[in-house]
Design a protein around this motif. Structure first.
Motif, PDB file in Angstrom:
ATOM      1  N   TYR A  31       2.494  -2.324 -13.042  1.00 42.03           N
ATOM      2  CA  TYR A  31       2.078  -1.527 -11.902  1.00 42.03           C
ATOM      3  C   TYR A  31       2.099  -0.059 -12.297  1.00 42.03           C
ATOM      4  CZ  TYR A  31       3.181  -5.819  -9.436  1.00 42.03           C
ATOM      5  OH  TYR A  31       3.218  -7.128  -9.032  1.00 42.03           O
ATOM      6  N   TYR A  32       1.102   0.666 -11.857  1.00 44.94           N
ATOM      7  CA  TYR A  32       1.088   2.106 -12.104  1.00 44.94           C
ATOM      8  C   TYR A  32       0.423   2.786 -10.916  1.00 44.94           C
ATOM      9  CZ  TYR A  32      -3.677   1.078 -13.638  1.00 44.94           C
ATOM     10  OH  TYR A  32      -4.969   0.640 -13.698  1.00 44.94           O
ATOM     11  N   PRO A  33       0.803   4.016 -10.632  1.00 45.27           N
ATOM     12  CA  PRO A  33       0.255   4.700  -9.452  1.00 45.27           C
ATOM     13  C   PRO A  33      -1.177   5.167  -9.683  1.00 45.27           C
ATOM     14  CG  PRO A  33       1.706   6.162 -10.653  1.00 45.27           C
ATOM     15  CD  PRO A  33       1.793   4.815 -11.317  1.00 45.27           C
ATOM     16  N   ALA A  34      -1.939   5.144  -8.621  1.00 46.13           N
ATOM     17  CA  ALA A  34      -3.295   5.695  -8.629  1.00 46.13           C
ATOM     18  C   ALA A  34      -3.464   6.490  -7.346  1.00 46.13           C
ATOM     19  CB  ALA A  34      -4.327   4.583  -8.713  1.00 46.13           C
ATOM     20  N   ILE A  35      -4.014   7.663  -7.452  1.00 48.65           N
ATOM     21  CA  ILE A  35      -4.178   8.517  -6.282  1.00 48.65           C
ATOM     22  C   ILE A  35      -5.673   8.649  -5.987  1.00 48.65           C
ATOM     23  CG2 ILE A  35      -3.833  10.816  -5.342  1.00 48.65           C
ATOM     24  CD1 ILE A  35      -1.401  11.043  -7.225  1.00 48.65           C
ATOM     25  N   ALA A  36      -6.073   8.196  -4.810  1.00 44.60           N
ATOM     26  CA  ALA A  36      -7.472   8.303  -4.396  1.00 44.60           C
ATOM     27  C   ALA A  36      -7.625   9.535  -3.518  1.00 44.60           C
ATOM     28  CB  ALA A  36      -7.887   7.049  -3.639  1.00 44.60           C
ATOM     29  N   THR A  37      -8.617  10.329  -3.791  1.00 43.96           N
ATOM     30  CA  THR A  37      -8.863  11.521  -2.984  1.00 43.96           C
ATOM     31  C   THR A  37     -10.079  11.355  -2.073  1.00 43.96           C
ATOM     32  OG1 THR A  37     -10.147  12.489  -4.787  1.00 43.96           O
ATOM     33  CG2 THR A  37      -7.814  13.046  -4.688  1.00 43.96           C
ATOM     34  N   VAL A  38     -10.828  10.275  -2.254  1.00 47.55           N
ATOM     35  CA  VAL A  38     -12.025  10.018  -1.461  1.00 47.55           C
ATOM     36  C   VAL A  38     -12.023   8.545  -1.057  1.00 47.55           C
ATOM     37  CG1 VAL A  38     -14.545  10.023  -1.477  1.00 47.55           C
ATOM     38  CG2 VAL A  38     -13.310  11.776  -2.733  1.00 47.55           C
ATOM     39  N   SER A  39     -12.309   8.272   0.205  1.00 47.67           N
ATOM     40  CA  SER A  39     -12.405   6.888   0.671  1.00 47.67           C
ATOM     41  C   SER A  39     -13.567   6.182  -0.022  1.00 47.67           C
ATOM     42  CB  SER A  39     -12.629   6.854   2.190  1.00 47.67           C
ATOM     43  OG  SER A  39     -11.543   7.423   2.866  1.00 47.67           O
ATOM     44  N   GLY A  40     -13.431   4.876  -0.207  1.00 48.54           N
ATOM     45  CA  GLY A  40     -14.511   4.112  -0.812  1.00 48.54           C
ATOM     46  C   GLY A  40     -13.989   2.833  -1.430  1.00 48.54           C
ATOM     47  N   THR A  41     -14.862   2.130  -2.101  1.00 50.55           N
ATOM     48  CA  THR A  41     -14.514   0.910  -2.809  1.00 50.55           C
ATOM     49  C   THR A  41     -14.640   1.180  -4.296  1.00 50.55           C
ATOM     50  OG1 THR A  41     -15.317  -0.443  -0.970  1.00 50.55           O
ATOM     51  CG2 THR A  41     -15.055  -1.530  -3.089  1.00 50.55           C
ATOM     52  N   TYR A  42     -13.603   0.868  -5.025  1.00 49.43           N
ATOM     53  CA  TYR A  42     -13.540   1.173  -6.454  1.00 49.43           C
ATOM     54  C   TYR A  42     -13.240  -0.095  -7.242  1.00 49.43           C
ATOM     55  CZ  TYR A  42     -13.032   5.865  -4.604  1.00 49.43           C
ATOM     56  OH  TYR A  42     -13.231   7.028  -3.927  1.00 49.43           O
ATOM     57  N   GLY A  43     -13.773  -0.152  -8.436  1.00 47.96           N
ATOM     58  CA  GLY A  43     -13.482  -1.257  -9.330  1.00 47.96           C
ATOM     59  C   GLY A  43     -12.455  -0.823 -10.371  1.00 47.96           C
ATOM     60  N   THR A  44     -11.522  -1.689 -10.658  1.00 49.14           N
ATOM     61  CA  THR A  44     -10.559  -1.411 -11.717  1.00 49.14           C
ATOM     62  C   THR A  44     -10.867  -2.340 -12.886  1.00 49.14           C
ATOM     63  OG1 THR A  44      -8.942  -3.019 -10.913  1.00 49.14           O
ATOM     64  CG2 THR A  44      -8.768  -0.783 -10.052  1.00 49.14           C
ATOM     65  N   VAL A  66     -10.706  -2.392  -5.314  1.00 48.26           N
ATOM     66  CA  VAL A  66      -9.738  -1.735  -4.437  1.00 48.26           C
ATOM     67  C   VAL A  66     -10.503  -0.945  -3.391  1.00 48.26           C
ATOM     68  CG1 VAL A  66      -7.862  -0.060  -4.335  1.00 48.26           C
ATOM     69  CG2 VAL A  66      -8.092  -1.524  -6.336  1.00 48.26           C
ATOM     70  N   SER A  67     -10.162  -1.135  -2.108  1.00 50.90           N
ATOM     71  CA  SER A  67     -10.791  -0.381  -1.036  1.00 50.90           C
ATOM     72  C   SER A  67      -9.808   0.677  -0.537  1.00 50.90           C
ATOM     73  CB  SER A  67     -11.176  -1.288   0.120  1.00 50.90           C
ATOM     74  OG  SER A  67     -12.180  -2.183  -0.299  1.00 50.90           O
ATOM     75  N   VAL A  68     -10.297   1.894  -0.417  1.00 49.33           N
ATOM     76  CA  VAL A  68      -9.479   3.002   0.059  1.00 49.33           C
ATOM     77  C   VAL A  68     -10.075   3.492   1.378  1.00 49.33           C
ATOM     78  CG1 VAL A  68      -8.680   5.353  -0.424  1.00 49.33           C
ATOM     79  CG2 VAL A  68      -8.902   3.691  -2.291  1.00 49.33           C
TER      80      VAL A  68
END
Length: 73
Positions: A31-44, A66-68
Motif C-alpha cells: 500500500y502506498y499513498p496517492a493524492i488526487a487533486t482532480v475528481s475523475g476515474t484513473y487507471g493504476t 480508481v474513482s475520485v
C-alpha cells in the motif's frame, strides 16, 4: 499475507520502487499513498516483481481503476 521485508525504497513522481531481500513465496500486499487533486476515474498500472539478478523469475499483478469524487469541504 506476510510483511514484505523492504530494505530500500524509491518514491518518484510516477513510480514507486521497493527493494526486499529474502522474500519467501506467498501473497504480499503493498500500500502506498496517492493524492488526487482532480475528481475523475484513473487507471493504476499493475505491479511487477522480479529477482534483481534473475529477471526471468518474475510475478505481476492486475491493473485497477480508481474513482475520485469531490469530498466534503
Amino acid at each position: 499475507t506476510m510483511a514484505l521485508p523492504i530494505v530500500h525504497r524509491e518514491l518518484r513522481d510516477r513510480t514507486v520502487r521497493l527493494f526486499a531481500e529474502n522474500v519467501r513465496a506467498g501473497v504480499y500486499h503493498v500500500y502506498y499513498p496517492a493524492i488526487a487533486t482532480v475528481s475523475g476515474t484513473y487507471g493504476t498500472p499493475g505491479a511487477r516483481m522480479e529477482i534483481l539478478y534473475s529477471p526471468e523469475i518474475y510475478a505481476t499483478s492486475g491493473s485497477r481503476t480508481v474513482s475520485v469524487t469531490r469530498g466534503r469541504e
